[in-house]
Write a protein that holds these residues in place. Structure first.
Motif, short mmCIF file in Angstrom:
data_model
loop_
_atom_site.label_atom_id
_atom_site.label_comp_id
_atom_site.label_asym_id
_atom_site.label_seq_id
_atom_site.Cartn_x
_atom_site.Cartn_y
_atom_site.Cartn_z
N ALA A 1 88.01 -3.86 64.73
CA ALA A 1 86.95 -2.98 64.23
C ALA A 1 85.66 -3.20 65.01
O ALA A 1 84.99 -2.24 65.41
N ALA A 2 85.33 -4.47 65.25
CA ALA A 2 84.10 -4.79 65.99
C ALA A 2 84.15 -4.21 67.41
O ALA A 2 83.15 -3.68 67.90
N GLU A 3 85.31 -4.29 68.03
CA GLU A 3 85.46 -3.75 69.39
C GLU A 3 85.28 -2.24 69.40
O GLU A 3 84.61 -1.68 70.26
N ALA A 4 85.88 -1.57 68.41
CA ALA A 4 85.78 -0.10 68.35
C ALA A 4 84.35 0.35 68.10
O ALA A 4 83.94 1.43 68.55
N LEU A 5 83.58 -0.47 67.39
CA LEU A 5 82.21 -0.09 66.99
C LEU A 5 81.15 -0.49 68.02
O LEU A 5 79.97 -0.20 67.81
N LYS A 6 81.56 -1.13 69.11
CA LYS A 6 80.57 -1.62 70.09
C LYS A 6 79.58 -0.56 70.55
O LYS A 6 78.38 -0.84 70.70
N PRO A 7 80.00 0.70 70.81
CA PRO A 7 79.02 1.68 71.30
C PRO A 7 78.07 2.21 70.23
O PRO A 7 77.13 2.94 70.55
N ALA B 1 83.16 -11.13 60.19
CA ALA B 1 82.61 -9.79 60.44
C ALA B 1 81.11 -9.87 60.70
O ALA B 1 80.58 -9.20 61.60
N ARG B 2 80.42 -10.69 59.90
CA ARG B 2 78.96 -10.81 60.03
C ARG B 2 78.55 -11.40 61.38
O ARG B 2 77.49 -11.07 61.91
N ASN B 3 79.40 -12.24 61.95
CA ASN B 3 79.11 -12.80 63.27
C ASN B 3 79.21 -11.77 64.38
O ASN B 3 78.72 -11.98 65.49
N GLN B 4 79.86 -10.65 64.10
CA GLN B 4 80.06 -9.62 65.12
C GLN B 4 79.31 -8.33 64.84
O GLN B 4 79.19 -7.47 65.72
N CYS B 5 78.84 -8.17 63.61
CA CYS B 5 78.17 -6.92 63.23
C CYS B 5 77.12 -7.24 62.17
O CYS B 5 77.40 -7.96 61.20
N ALA B 6 75.94 -6.70 62.33
CA ALA B 6 74.84 -7.00 61.39
C ALA B 6 75.06 -6.38 60.02
O ALA B 6 74.51 -6.86 59.02
N ASP B 7 75.85 -5.32 59.97
CA ASP B 7 76.05 -4.58 58.72
C ASP B 7 77.50 -4.76 58.27
O ASP B 7 78.43 -4.27 58.92
#
Length: 519
Positions: free
Chosen positions: A92-98, A137-143
């Motif tokens: 999920a984190a990879e897909a959301l990078k942009p 998840a929090r380590n990879q995305c702020a939300d």
């Protein structure tokens, strides 16, 4: 973009749209990447706060869709669902990078029945896995959003414990799903009240609800939740979703807006885009909107009773609690005809949220527009949307080349079909119980697909005897279900187009991981 944190203590409810994720779990509602992008752009115009673009781990296609939407959408948060598993969260984190604003939405089941029989885990293990997932998840995305699957049947004490720890681990949104549509409004509202009252750190997160409609109470339960302090509602356009569907975005939003005198709550939704978005979703998924559907149904603002008509003519508010124009019913005006040029066509398409990736795509769609304009005098927005929906970006193994139908009262209908199969011409003549049946048997006689016909639906796209017929054909084969769409002023031709389109979808090789994790 408005901060979602602002919603916690004020009168604004965050709208979290999951049409592209949970809505797609409806049998036959699978969408291509390009179709998801079209809907996402319309959701952005609608000013949806959060767009759940898919479940990145479910399949390469879902990952591509989430990544493409994250790369395109600027004014809404883009979200990907994930189970409470490292592999799901990382994907999920990879897909959301942009994404300009991204969110990872992770979940685990919390009801006794789910923990015992599905997860086969003890409650303490579930809490431990939830905390680990939120932290990762929090380590990879702020939300980060955390959901307690089947919260409607979970024990309140356990919910308080796991939610408190999830918030401490970094979850900024806590979702309370009524996964099986079991709750009653007074019960569900009280659950939200108890959670907000009893959890010590509840003020550090926005509480959300995700209600299913198995008892027809999804919107009522969502309203009860926000009255009791929830400030995010997860919903879908047209109430689309597995089984009986989800809370309907249009009904919830207009419920808040129309009864603001009592509820004192609102959303940032640009309601004038509700009807166009509803039609786009219906056109792409092949799920027609029932005429008496609230807000977006064809009869939602129609009056046949003489008493009602007289009252509305004298004073609209006697029988209408909303303006039809406020939800977009005034947008379906004729703007194009057979004399319209390519630039006018392209401009109107862009106004409808439809863009063309290549000049070839524009040229192909414009040619089909001209052919339609020769048959149909008045071209409406719904006609234009149907043109684009027909042009799905899939490989055409089968192509309808020619069709002749012979049908008369008292006689046996006969269909002569010419079908291209990988470019090779095939002819066949078949009979049937009716013209459509004969055409389908002829196509199947060439294709030999082995698919089962599960649904045949015909709807008029606009009014008038020259209206295009919109046909949906649902085929099932080896556990895979697809919806084929076809439109034409001749409903028999539209039917054949829809059947061929469904065959091409079956052959497209698009696979989905069935473990999409309903919440």
């Amino acid at each position: 973009m408005t901060s979602h944190r602002d919603a916690r203590s004020n009168d604004r409810v965050v709208i979290f749209d999951t049409t592209l994720r949970d809505g797609e779990q409806s049998p036959g509602a699978s969408m291509t990447r390009d179709e998801k992008l079209r809907i996402a752009k319309n959701l952005e115009r609608l000013q949806v706060d959060v767009i759940e673009a898919g479940f990145a781990m479910a399949s390469p296609g879902d990952f591509d869709s989430v990544h493409a939407i994250a790369s395109t959408i600027k004014n809404s948060t883009v979200c990907s669902l994930s189970r409470a598993l490292d592999s799901d969260i990382d994907r999920a984190a990879e897909a959301l990078k942009p994404a300009e604003s991204g969110r990872i939405h992770t979940f685990i089941a919390t009801s006794p029945i789910h923990m015992k029989y599905k997860l086969q885990m003890e409650p303490e293990q579930v809490i431990e896995q939830a905390v680990h997932a939120v932290k990762r998840a929090r380590n990879q995305c702020a939300d980060v959003e955390f959901s307690c699957e089947d919260a409607g049947r979970s024990e309140l004490d356990f919910l308080c414990r796991i939610i408190e720890k999830a918030i401490d681990a970094g979850a900024g949104t806590i979702n309370i799903p009524d996964t099986v549509g079991y709750a009653l409004p007074h019960e569900f509202g009280e659950t939200i009240h108890q959670l907000l009252t009893r959890i010590p750190n509840a003020d550090k997160a926005i509480f959300s609800v995700h209600c299913h409609n198995d008892l027809g109470l999804a919107v009522a339960n969502s309203l009860a939740a926000v009255v009791n302090g929830a400030r995010q509602v997860e919903c879908t356009v047209n109430g689309l979703g597995e089984r009986a569907g989800n809370a309907s975005l249009e009904e919830f939003v207009m419920g808040l807006r129309t009864r603001k005198d009592s509820l004192q709550l609102d959303t940032r939704i640009a309601s004038e885009h509700i009807v166009p978005t509803s039609r786009l979703v219906s056109s792409i998924t092949g799920f027609p909107v029932q005429p008496n559907k609230a807000i977006v149904g064809a009869n939602a603002f129609a009056h046949e009773s003489g008493i009602h008509q007289d009252g509305v003519l004298k004073h609209r508010e006697t029988y209408e609690i909303m303006n039809a124009e406020d939800v977009g019913w005034n947008t379906n005006k004729m703007v194009l005809g057979k004399l319209s040029g390519r630039n006018a066509f392209k401009t109107r398409m862009e106004e409808l949220g439809i863009s063309f990736e290549t000049p070839e795509h524009l040229n192909d769609t414009f040619k089909r527009f001209k052919k339609l304009a020769d048959k149909k005098r008045d071209i409406y927005d719904a006609d234009l949307q149907a043109l684009v929906t027909e042009a799905r970006n899939i490989e055409e193994v089968f192509k309808l080349e020619a069709m002749t139908i012979h049908s008369q009262m008292g006689g046996t209908p006969e269909a002569h079909i010419t079908l291209l199969v990988n470019g090779e011409s095939n002819d066949i003549i078949s009979t049937g119980d009716g013209a459509v049946d004969a055409a389908f048997k002829a196509i199947e006689g060439i294709a030999c697909s082995g698919a089962q016909l599960e649904l045949y639906s015909v709807n008029a796209i606009t009014s008038g005897t020259d209206s295009q017929g919109k046909v949906t054909v649902r085929l099932a084969r080896k556990g895979r279900i697809v919806n084929g769409n076809g439109s034409d002023t001749d409903v028999i031709v539209a039917s054949a187009k829809a059947y061929v389109h469904a065959l091409n979808l079956l052959e497209s090789g698009k696979k989905r991981n069935p473990q999409t994790g309903p919440i």
